[in-house]
Design an enzyme around this catalytic site. Structure first.
Site, PDB file in Angstrom:
ATOM      1  N   ASP A  56      37.415  42.230   0.682  1.00 62.13           N
ATOM      2  CA  ASP A  56      37.968  41.944  -0.642  1.00 62.13           C
ATOM      3  C   ASP A  56      37.925  43.210  -1.516  1.00 62.13           C
ATOM      4  O   ASP A  56      38.379  43.201  -2.656  1.00 62.13           O
ATOM      5  CB  ASP A  56      37.286  40.741  -1.309  1.00 62.13           C
ATOM      6  N   SER A  57      37.442  44.309  -0.934  1.00 65.34           N
ATOM      7  CA  SER A  57      37.602  45.618  -1.571  1.00 65.34           C
ATOM      8  C   SER A  57      39.084  45.910  -1.809  1.00 65.34           C
ATOM      9  O   SER A  57      39.426  46.786  -2.601  1.00 65.34           O
ATOM     10  CB  SER A  57      36.973  46.730  -0.714  1.00 65.34           C
ATOM     11  N   ASP A  95      37.170  38.757   4.815  1.00 64.73           N
ATOM     12  CA  ASP A  95      36.264  38.387   3.721  1.00 64.73           C
ATOM     13  C   ASP A  95      36.637  37.035   3.124  1.00 64.73           C
ATOM     14  O   ASP A  95      37.816  36.740   2.913  1.00 64.73           O
ATOM     15  CB  ASP A  95      36.368  39.442   2.610  1.00 64.73           C
ATOM     16  N   LYS A 124      33.402  36.664   6.564  1.00 67.13           N
ATOM     17  CA  LYS A 124      32.224  37.264   5.910  1.00 67.13           C
ATOM     18  C   LYS A 124      32.055  36.642   4.532  1.00 67.13           C
ATOM     19  O   LYS A 124      33.026  36.492   3.795  1.00 67.13           O
ATOM     20  CB  LYS A 124      32.406  38.776   5.789  1.00 67.13           C
ATOM     21  N   GLU A 126      29.249  36.510   0.995  1.00 68.88           N
ATOM     22  CA  GLU A 126      28.145  37.201   0.319  1.00 68.88           C
ATOM     23  C   GLU A 126      27.069  36.209  -0.091  1.00 68.88           C
ATOM     24  O   GLU A 126      27.392  35.129  -0.600  1.00 68.88           O
ATOM     25  CB  GLU A 126      28.665  37.929  -0.932  1.00 68.88           C
ATOM     26  N   GLU A 193      24.228  45.995   2.227  1.00 65.52           N
ATOM     27  CA  GLU A 193      24.862  47.018   1.375  1.00 65.52           C
ATOM     28  C   GLU A 193      23.880  47.590   0.367  1.00 65.52           C
ATOM     29  O   GLU A 193      23.187  46.845  -0.350  1.00 65.52           O
ATOM     30  CB  GLU A 193      26.072  46.396   0.641  1.00 65.52           C
TER      31      GLU A 193
HETATM   32  O1  KIV Z   1      35.041  44.255   0.811  1.00 70.08           O
HETATM   33  C1  KIV Z   1      34.660  45.158   1.561  1.00 70.08           C
HETATM   34  O2  KIV Z   1      35.394  46.060   1.948  1.00 70.08           O
HETATM   35  C2  KIV Z   1      33.266  45.115   1.990  1.00 70.08           C
HETATM   36  C3  KIV Z   1      32.722  46.371   2.589  1.00 70.08           C
HETATM   37  C4  KIV Z   1      32.513  47.353   1.528  1.00 70.08           C
HETATM   38  C5  KIV Z   1      31.522  46.109   3.381  1.00 70.08           C
HETATM   39  O3  KIV Z   1      32.604  44.140   1.822  1.00 70.08           O
END
Ligand code: KIV
Length: 276
Positions: A56-57, A95, A124, A126, A193
């Site tokens: 989600d970056s 994500d 993934k 959090e 992280e």
């Molecule tokens: O969203 C993302 O790209 C991430 C990485 C920075 C691990 O969670």
């Protein structure tokens, strides 16, 4: 019938959860990068990246937001579908965006969409101990899960900024216990992280599943960075753990291959990329 997923006509079989577990067991570092479209996916795959994350970056590096909070499930599905078309060997993780796993039913619905509509092989999310029930629920439905602990960018407004986590002893102990509980709940990977080296090493030692670090020091099972950061594309002040691999490369492919080689040989992260 079963050979299709294992071979895909490739000299090397695609990476799967068993490959990643075997890499941890044999001590081979796992090289991971983010990607958001098919062209870059093909490039990072050609460079030998083991795991590709549609993070989600993308909210920050693609959409131009200040945080990852505005990203939606639709956004991740769109980018995951594009990345899936570019990959041959790498394992594809997507994500779960902010609030897309706020309860077990919603988490299952979001994860199913990322896998069925996006083509993700793992999702993934959090969170620490507070996500145990969600991870259990997904694992009970055979959905592979990566649990992201340490600095959790989706909580940036609650934490009050992007800061190193686990520096005090109590917080470090809690993170270690959370990691073990997440593994027991069914997490297949833990992503850590922005924590001190020592804590990265302790989490890796405590877990049987692979621990992938970003700013978690050299003593974890693998490293991940945001693709645009290693290519020197992202503007502004970079976090300490970022290395611009494009600075000494002649092409983006060469930069990605240099990142993979640096992870595999242990030359990245160097002390200047680490926290104490
Ligand atoms: O969203 C993302 O790209 C991430 C990485 C920075 C691990 O969670």
């Amino acid at each position: 019938m079963y050979t299709q997923l294992e071979q895909r006509g490739m000299p090397q079989p695609p990476v799967n959860v068993a490959t990643l577990a075997a890499m941890k067991a044999s001590g081979e570092p796992i090289a991971c990068l983010t990607a958001y479209d098919a062209s870059f996916a093909r490039l990072v795959d050609d460079a030998g990246t083991d795991l590709v994350l549609v993070g989600d970056s993308l909210g920050m590096v693609i959409q131009g937001h200040d945080t990852t909070v505005p990203v939606t499930v639709e956004d991740i599905i769109y980018h995951t579908r594009n990345v899936a078309r570019g990959l041959q060997r790498a394992f594809l993780v997507a994500d779960m965006p902010f609030m897309s796993y706020s309860d077990a039913a919603r988490a299952l619905d979001s994860a199913v969409r990322l896998m069925q509509e996006g083509g993700a092989m793992m999702v993934k999310l959090e969170g620490g101990a507070e996500q145990i029930r969600i991870v259990e629920h997904l694992a009970q439905h055979d959905i592979p899960v990566c649990a992201h602990i340490g600095l959790r960018p989706q909580s940036v407004h609650k934490i009050g900024g992007f800061k190193v986590q686990g520096r005090d002893e109590q917080q470090a102990q809690q993170m270690l216990e959370d990691a073990v509980s997440l593994q027991q709940a069914g997490a297949d990977i833990v992503l850590l992280e922005c924590v001190p080296n020592e804590l990265g090493e302790a989490v890796r030692q405590a877990l049987d599943v692979p621990v992938i670090g970003i700013g978690a020091g050299p003593k974890v099972d693998g490293q991940i960075l945001v693709l645009y950061d290693i290519l020197g594309i992202t503007g502004g002040r970079m976090p300490r753990f970022v290395k611009d691999f494009m600075a000494e490369a002649e092409s983006p492919l060469e930069a990605c291959a240099a990142f993979v080689a640096a992870v595999k040989t242990g030359s990245y992260p160097a002390p200047e990329h680490c926290f104490s």
